[in-house]
Scaffold this motif. Structure first.
Motif, short mmCIF file in Angstrom:
data_model
loop_
_atom_site.label_atom_id
_atom_site.label_comp_id
_atom_site.label_asym_id
_atom_site.label_seq_id
_atom_site.Cartn_x
_atom_site.Cartn_y
_atom_site.Cartn_z
N MET A 116 0.87 -1.18 0.00
CA MET A 116 0.00 0.00 0.00
C MET A 116 0.91 1.24 0.00
SD MET A 116 -2.94 -1.23 2.73
CE MET A 116 -1.77 -1.19 4.07
N PRO A 117 1.48 1.56 -1.18
CA PRO A 117 2.49 2.62 -1.23
C PRO A 117 1.91 4.01 -0.99
CG PRO A 117 2.05 1.77 -3.43
CD PRO A 117 1.28 0.92 -2.47
N GLU A 118 2.73 4.83 -0.37
CA GLU A 118 2.45 6.25 -0.18
C GLU A 118 3.63 7.00 -0.77
OE1 GLU A 118 1.44 7.31 3.88
OE2 GLU A 118 0.49 5.36 4.19
N LEU A 119 3.41 7.64 -1.90
CA LEU A 119 4.51 8.29 -2.61
C LEU A 119 5.13 9.43 -1.82
CD1 LEU A 119 3.19 8.21 -6.27
CD2 LEU A 119 5.00 6.84 -5.24
N ARG A 120 4.34 10.11 -1.01
CA ARG A 120 4.92 11.19 -0.21
C ARG A 120 5.88 10.64 0.83
NH1 ARG A 120 2.19 11.30 4.50
NH2 ARG A 120 0.20 10.25 4.53
N VAL A 121 5.62 9.43 1.33
CA VAL A 121 6.54 8.78 2.27
C VAL A 121 7.79 8.34 1.52
CG1 VAL A 121 6.86 6.89 3.92
CG2 VAL A 121 4.66 8.10 3.80
N ALA A 122 7.61 7.82 0.30
CA ALA A 122 8.78 7.44 -0.51
C ALA A 122 9.69 8.65 -0.72
CB ALA A 122 8.33 6.87 -1.85
N LYS A 123 9.08 9.79 -1.00
CA LYS A 123 9.87 11.00 -1.20
C LYS A 123 10.59 11.37 0.10
CE LYS A 123 9.69 15.75 -2.80
NZ LYS A 123 8.88 16.85 -3.32
N ALA A 124 9.92 11.28 1.24
CA ALA A 124 10.56 11.59 2.52
C ALA A 124 11.71 10.63 2.81
CB ALA A 124 9.52 11.55 3.64
N LEU A 125 11.55 9.36 2.42
CA LEU A 125 12.60 8.37 2.66
C LEU A 125 13.89 8.70 1.92
CD1 LEU A 125 10.49 5.09 2.49
CD2 LEU A 125 11.76 5.93 4.48
N MET A 126 13.79 9.49 0.88
CA MET A 126 14.98 9.86 0.12
C MET A 126 15.98 10.62 0.99
SD MET A 126 13.32 10.77 -3.55
CE MET A 126 12.48 9.48 -4.49
N ALA A 127 15.50 11.24 2.07
CA ALA A 127 16.41 11.90 3.00
C ALA A 127 17.40 10.89 3.58
CB ALA A 127 15.63 12.57 4.14
#
Length: 193
Positions: A16-27
């Protein structure tokens, strides 16, 4: 020197992906305080440490940080691999898609690529271990900030694991600082001439 087991240190299964979390994980994948930065920092600093115990600790933690980097990369990949261009755009990832498609690339959430300038190494054991303790605290805080952005347990379970490892690493570096304080009770090191 290392043995690689072909499994993640903690299982990742983002269905159940959340793209905004994926973007935050890039940190934590390519940012200045990322797992990649930590691994490179510790594996570089170990060479100039005056004590075998400290070198071993930096080697152990640096290696583990690479395993954490692999976990973060897997979470990002599982989050973005099926995303449409419209979904990526809505999450603020259109620029990322333009450069990297659905690939996993070491950059921060703002698209700034990883750079070797993130790797702190002064050659001063006390300064470097103090930096390492601060780096672990910053990583712990970043994980908490990411966790505050979701209620999805598929992200939260591995993030809790990673956050706890940052606490353990901080404690191990505190032990290294104690060793250094014994070696250099007045904070001064003998300089080679």
């Amino acid at each position: 020197m290392w043995i690689y087991q072909k499994k993640l240190e903690f299982p990742i299964n983002i269905t159940m992906p959340e793209l905004r979390v994926a973007k935050a994980l890039m940190a934590q994948y390519g940012g200045p305080d990322s797992e990649l930065g930590a691994a490179m920092r510790y594996l570089t600093q170990r060479f100039s440490m005056p004590d075998d115990r400290i070198r071993a600790t930096l080697n152990d933690i640096g290696t583990e940080e690479l395993a954490h980097w692999e976990m973060i990369g897997t979470m990002i990949l599982q989050s973005i691999e099926g995303a449409s261009i419209a979904e990526l755009e809505a999450a603020g990832l259109l620029g990322y898609y333009t450069l990297h498609n659905h690939g996993v690339y070491p950059s921060d959430p703002n698209g700034i690529p990883f750079t070797a300038s993130y790797i702190a190494c002064t050659g001063d054991p006390i300064a470097d271990i103090a930096e390492d303790m601060a780096a672990e605290q910053k990583a712990r805080a970043t994980y908490e900030h990411i966790m505050n952005q979701t209620e999805n347990e598929q992200y939260l379970a591995p993030l809790r694991f990673l956050r706890e490892r940052e606490v353990v690493h901080y404690q191990r570096f505190a032990e290294c600082m104690n060793i250094l304080n014994e070696l250099y009770p007045n904070g001064k090191q003998n300089r080679r001439r």
